[in-house]
Design a protein around this motif. Structure first.
Motif, short mmCIF file in Angstrom:
data_model
loop_
_atom_site.label_atom_id
_atom_site.label_comp_id
_atom_site.label_asym_id
_atom_site.label_seq_id
_atom_site.Cartn_x
_atom_site.Cartn_y
_atom_site.Cartn_z
N VAL A 52 15.83 17.37 36.50
CA VAL A 52 15.33 16.01 36.32
C VAL A 52 16.48 15.04 36.07
O VAL A 52 16.56 13.97 36.68
N ARG A 53 17.39 15.42 35.18
CA ARG A 53 18.54 14.55 34.88
C ARG A 53 19.40 14.34 36.13
O ARG A 53 19.86 13.22 36.40
N MET A 54 19.60 15.39 36.90
CA MET A 54 20.39 15.29 38.13
C MET A 54 19.76 14.29 39.09
O MET A 54 20.47 13.44 39.65
N PHE A 55 18.45 14.37 39.28
CA PHE A 55 17.79 13.46 40.21
C PHE A 55 17.85 12.03 39.71
O PHE A 55 18.13 11.10 40.47
N LEU A 56 17.57 11.83 38.43
CA LEU A 56 17.57 10.47 37.89
C LEU A 56 18.95 9.84 37.96
O LEU A 56 19.08 8.65 38.26
N SER A 57 19.98 10.61 37.70
CA SER A 57 21.34 10.06 37.76
C SER A 57 21.72 9.70 39.20
O SER A 57 22.49 8.76 39.43
N ALA A 58 21.16 10.41 40.17
CA ALA A 58 21.46 10.14 41.57
C ALA A 58 20.80 8.86 42.07
O ALA A 58 21.30 8.21 42.99
N THR A 59 19.68 8.49 41.46
CA THR A 59 18.94 7.31 41.95
C THR A 59 19.75 6.03 41.82
O THR A 59 19.60 5.11 42.63
N ALA A 60 20.60 5.96 40.81
CA ALA A 60 21.38 4.74 40.60
C ALA A 60 22.44 4.55 41.68
O ALA A 60 22.93 3.43 41.88
N GLN A 61 22.79 5.61 42.38
CA GLN A 61 23.87 5.54 43.37
C GLN A 61 23.37 5.72 44.80
O GLN A 61 24.16 5.67 45.74
N ASP A 62 22.07 5.92 44.98
CA ASP A 62 21.52 6.25 46.29
C ASP A 62 20.80 5.04 46.89
O ASP A 62 19.80 4.58 46.33
N GLU A 63 21.29 4.53 48.00
CA GLU A 63 20.70 3.34 48.61
C GLU A 63 19.26 3.57 49.05
O GLU A 63 18.44 2.65 49.08
N PHE A 64 18.90 4.82 49.41
CA PHE A 64 17.53 5.12 49.81
C PHE A 64 16.56 4.94 48.64
O PHE A 64 15.38 4.74 48.85
N LEU A 65 17.08 5.05 47.43
CA LEU A 65 16.22 5.02 46.25
C LEU A 65 16.36 3.74 45.44
O LEU A 65 15.69 3.58 44.41
N GLN A 66 17.20 2.83 45.89
CA GLN A 66 17.45 1.63 45.13
C GLN A 66 16.19 0.82 44.87
O GLN A 66 15.99 0.29 43.78
N ASN A 67 15.31 0.72 45.86
CA ASN A 67 14.10 -0.09 45.72
C ASN A 67 12.83 0.75 45.57
O ASN A 67 11.72 0.22 45.68
N SER B 181 7.48 11.78 41.69
CA SER B 181 6.90 11.05 42.81
C SER B 181 7.73 9.81 43.09
O SER B 181 8.05 9.05 42.17
N VAL B 182 8.08 9.62 44.35
CA VAL B 182 8.87 8.48 44.77
C VAL B 182 8.00 7.60 45.67
O VAL B 182 7.52 8.06 46.71
N SER B 183 7.77 6.36 45.25
CA SER B 183 6.95 5.45 46.03
C SER B 183 7.81 4.71 47.04
O SER B 183 8.85 4.15 46.70
N THR B 184 7.38 4.71 48.28
CA THR B 184 8.11 4.03 49.34
C THR B 184 7.12 3.49 50.36
O THR B 184 5.91 3.72 50.25
N ALA B 185 7.60 2.77 51.34
CA ALA B 185 6.72 2.31 52.42
C ALA B 185 6.32 3.51 53.27
O ALA B 185 7.16 4.37 53.57
N ALA C 281 8.65 7.09 54.76
CA ALA C 281 8.52 8.35 54.03
C ALA C 281 9.24 9.51 54.73
O ALA C 281 9.94 10.29 54.08
N ALA C 282 9.07 9.64 56.02
CA ALA C 282 9.68 10.75 56.75
C ALA C 282 11.20 10.72 56.64
O ALA C 282 11.85 11.75 56.43
N ALA C 283 11.79 9.52 56.78
CA ALA C 283 13.24 9.39 56.66
C ALA C 283 13.71 9.70 55.25
O ALA C 283 14.76 10.32 55.05
N LEU C 284 12.91 9.30 54.25
CA LEU C 284 13.27 9.58 52.86
C LEU C 284 13.22 11.07 52.57
O LEU C 284 14.10 11.62 51.90
N VAL C 285 12.19 11.75 53.09
CA VAL C 285 12.10 13.21 52.92
C VAL C 285 13.33 13.89 53.51
O VAL C 285 13.94 14.76 52.88
N GLN C 286 13.69 13.52 54.71
CA GLN C 286 14.85 14.11 55.36
C GLN C 286 16.12 13.85 54.55
O GLN C 286 16.94 14.76 54.35
N HIS C 287 16.27 12.63 54.08
CA HIS C 287 17.46 12.28 53.30
C HIS C 287 17.53 13.09 52.00
O HIS C 287 18.59 13.64 51.67
N LEU C 288 16.42 13.15 51.28
CA LEU C 288 16.42 13.87 50.00
C LEU C 288 16.66 15.36 50.19
O LEU C 288 17.37 16.00 49.40
#
Length: 271
Positions: free
Chosen positions: A90-105, A154-158, A162-169
């Motif tokens: 969980v900590r690993m994922f949360l720390s990555a969100t601050a640096q990941d453009e796919f997760l910025q919004n 859970s990650v909310s996106t348009a 979603a498919a591109a986000l799944v592939q990226h993650l």
């Protein structure tokens, strides 16, 4: 073909678009399946507590329930498999969100054993929609302070992203975490070997049921591995064409017309 286990997705599959279902027909189906020794497995990305509320009128200890996209398996209200994320994951994922453009919004919801958690400041429409599916949703100043045992993120996106986000993650966290497209613009992140298919395989091994005696129903990308695995599989009539292509059959009726239950009835007559 002999049937010993029927696994069905819920949203867009067994459930109507309004989250309802044909209660008399489901009760009759459960009775017939019990008489024949056929197991019914409800498989969903939703929390177990939410599923108990949805099915409160027909809830039975005979039901097997896969919740949180495979992170939990319940038999007779007993948790028999717990695939929670570790605190380190969980900590690993949360720390990555601050640096990941796919997760910025993107907006995150931690789904735990005791409740669900999102950051203060999430848009009101998102909170209103999430409260229909996530139990005990709480807004917190920092997700890093949550101490609950986390089943999934859970990650909310348009929906179209979603498919591109799944592939990226799945590329970014390869060998560590697994992302699933749960539909409706929600991507679920779970432990590496957690999913609907591994959960059904766990139950099949528990009951000594081969894949050839499993029937599966689904309508989304996270159902595809199970649809490919089951001896007999049905994509819903309302499923996207690419999902239908992954199943051995397509139901005659859509989810709002009880496609799963009416197909099971037809299979029981033919069996």
């Amino acid at each position: 073909m002999a049937m010993k286990l029927i696994a069905t997705d819920l949203n867009g599959t067994l459930l109507h678009q309004d989250q309802g279902f044909n209660q008399p027909l489901l009760k009759e189906t459960l009775s017939q399946l019990k008489q024949r020794g056929i197991r019914l497995v409800l498989a969903s990305g939703n929390q177990y507590a939410h599923l108990k509320e949805v099915f409160r009128e027909i809830w039975s200890t005979d039901l097997a329930v896969i919740a949180e996209n495979g992170a939990s398996i319940y038999l007779g209200d007993e948790l028999v498999f717990d695939g929670s994320l570790t605190s380190q994951q969980v900590r690993m994922f949360l720390s990555a969100t601050a640096q990941d453009e796919f997760l910025q919004n993107a907006y995150l919801i931690l789904v735990g054993a005791q409740g669900s958690y999102t950051r203060v400041g999430a848009p009101a429409p998102l909170i209103a929609a999430a409260e229909k599916f996530y139990d005990h949703l709480q807004q917190v100043m920092s997700l890093e302070t949550v101490t609950d045992r986390i089943k999934k993120i859970s990650v909310s996106t348009a929906p179209e992203q979603a498919a591109a986000l799944v592939q990226h993650l799945n590329q970014r966290f390869a060998g560590q975490l697994r992302a699933h497209d749960s539909g409706y613009g929600v991507v679920d992140v779970v432990s590496l070997h957690v999913g609907k298919l591994p959960a059904v395989q766990w139950l099949a091994q528990h009951w000594q049921i081969p894949a050839t005696e499993i029937v599966a129903f689904g309508d989304g990308a996270n159902d595809v591995p199970l649809l490919n695995y089951a001896g007999q599989s049905y994509a819903m009539k309302n499923a996207p064409v690419d999902i239908q292509a992954q199943a051995k059959h397509v139901t005659v009726w859509d989810n709002d017309r009880d496609g799963v239950l009416r197909t099971i009835a037809a299979l029981l007559v033919a069996d």
